[in-house]
Motif scaffolding. Structure first.
Motif, short mmCIF file in Angstrom:
data_model
loop_
_atom_site.label_atom_id
_atom_site.label_comp_id
_atom_site.label_asym_id
_atom_site.label_seq_id
_atom_site.Cartn_x
_atom_site.Cartn_y
_atom_site.Cartn_z
N ASN A 3 6.31 -6.28 -8.64
CA ASN A 3 4.68 -6.34 -8.88
C ASN A 3 4.18 -7.36 -8.00
OD1 ASN A 3 2.34 -5.78 -10.20
ND2 ASN A 3 2.99 -7.09 -12.01
N THR A 4 4.85 -8.54 -7.81
CA THR A 4 4.42 -9.57 -7.26
C THR A 4 3.97 -9.30 -5.78
OG1 THR A 4 5.53 -11.17 -8.85
CG2 THR A 4 4.71 -12.12 -6.68
N ASP A 5 5.15 -8.50 -5.09
CA ASP A 5 4.90 -7.87 -3.78
C ASP A 5 3.51 -6.98 -3.71
OD1 ASP A 5 7.57 -9.04 -3.60
OD2 ASP A 5 8.52 -7.12 -3.22
N ALA A 10 -1.76 -6.63 -1.48
CA ALA A 10 -3.01 -6.21 -1.76
C ALA A 10 -4.19 -7.43 -1.37
CB ALA A 10 -3.34 -5.88 -3.07
N LEU A 11 -3.78 -8.54 -1.84
CA LEU A 11 -4.43 -9.67 -1.47
C LEU A 11 -4.64 -9.96 -0.16
CD1 LEU A 11 -3.32 -12.38 -4.37
CD2 LEU A 11 -5.64 -11.44 -4.09
N LEU A 12 -3.41 -10.05 0.48
CA LEU A 12 -3.50 -10.02 2.04
C LEU A 12 -4.32 -8.95 2.81
CD1 LEU A 12 0.15 -11.17 2.89
CD2 LEU A 12 -1.77 -12.83 2.71
N LEU A 42 8.01 -9.01 0.77
CA LEU A 42 7.24 -8.25 1.58
C LEU A 42 7.53 -7.99 2.79
CD1 LEU A 42 4.53 -6.35 1.27
CD2 LEU A 42 3.42 -8.71 1.60
N LYS A 43 7.82 -9.19 3.74
CA LYS A 43 8.21 -8.90 5.08
C LYS A 43 9.35 -7.97 5.37
CE LYS A 43 8.04 -12.97 7.41
NZ LYS A 43 8.61 -14.25 7.92
N GLU A 44 10.32 -8.20 4.40
CA GLU A 44 11.54 -7.16 4.60
C GLU A 44 11.08 -5.93 4.59
OE1 GLU A 44 15.44 -6.29 2.21
OE2 GLU A 44 15.18 -8.28 2.45
N LYS A 45 10.12 -5.55 3.35
CA LYS A 45 9.60 -4.14 3.06
C LYS A 45 8.71 -3.67 4.19
CE LYS A 45 9.98 -4.57 -1.69
NZ LYS A 45 9.17 -4.53 -3.06
N LEU A 46 8.04 -4.68 4.92
CA LEU A 46 7.07 -4.07 5.96
C LEU A 46 7.81 -3.87 7.24
CD1 LEU A 46 3.89 -6.22 5.21
CD2 LEU A 46 4.42 -3.81 4.90
N SER A 47 9.10 -4.38 7.35
CA SER A 47 9.75 -4.09 8.69
C SER A 47 9.86 -2.74 9.11
CB SER A 47 11.25 -5.01 8.44
OG SER A 47 12.11 -4.55 9.63
#
Length: 185
Positions: A3-5, A10-12, A42-47
């Motif tokens: 949820n935090t991710d 969304a904020l970014l 999030l960085k890992e998920k966006l890799s």
């Protein structure tokens, strides 16, 4: 952390500009350690995806993946060659006649969110964002290139500048008294 991710992403995405970890922590009501963990996750998920987390000192933002740069450049070139359209002309006119002006004021006058249009006008080099002396929000003003293109040395040389400026000020004052204000800085 999922949820935090999601909230962080969304904020970014909505912010579209660098934001400090401290400000993100304030928005999300978690500590900076929690923000750092969420950013790492999030960085890992966006890799390997089309967007990346870009970090510069304490500030972070979403940006496009380097391998997509050729495609992004083609889309931006096409976008820059298009007409401004009604929304673009409306927004650039407000910036010309009200500058320096906050996004909140622009949104209020137009009656809609102007974030995408402001970004488009900045990419085109027609307007620029400058720091607000009160520190609460950025201000938008025309660029020298726009003024040069229009053949004026300052906004006060625009046709009917004083009349249009007075009309905008009257609109703001009338609407604020009727609706209780816009909360602009």
């Amino acid at each position: 952390m999922q949820n935090t991710d999601t909230i962080l992403e969304a904020l970014l995405f909505v912010k579209t500009e660098p934001i400090s970890r401290k400000k993100l922590a304030e928005f999300m009501k978690i500590d900076e350690n929690g923000i750092n963990k969420a950013l790492a996750s999030l960085k890992e998920k966006l890799s390997g995806r089309g967007v990346r987390i870009i970090e510069n000192g304490d500030s972070v933002m979403l940006g496009t993946a380097p391998e997509a740069s050729g495609f992004i450049e083609a889309i931006l070139k096409e976008e820059l060659n298009k007409d401004l359209g009604r929304a673009g002309l409306e927004t650039v006119s407000i910036v010309l006649f009200k500058s320096p002006v906050t996004k909140t004021e622009i949104d209020f006058i137009r009656g809609v969110n102007s974030q995408f249009i402001l970004r488009n006008l900045m990419v085109r080099g027609l307007i620029e964002r400058v720091p607000n002396p009160n520190g609460r929000s950025s201000l938008y003003q025309p660029t020298f290139e726009l003024l040069r293109y229009m053949g004026v040395s300052g906004v006060d040389e625009l046709p009917d500048y004083k009349a249009v400026r007075d009309s905008l000020d009257n609109f703001k004052a009338t609407t604020e008294s009727e609706e209780g204000g816009i909360g602009a800085a």
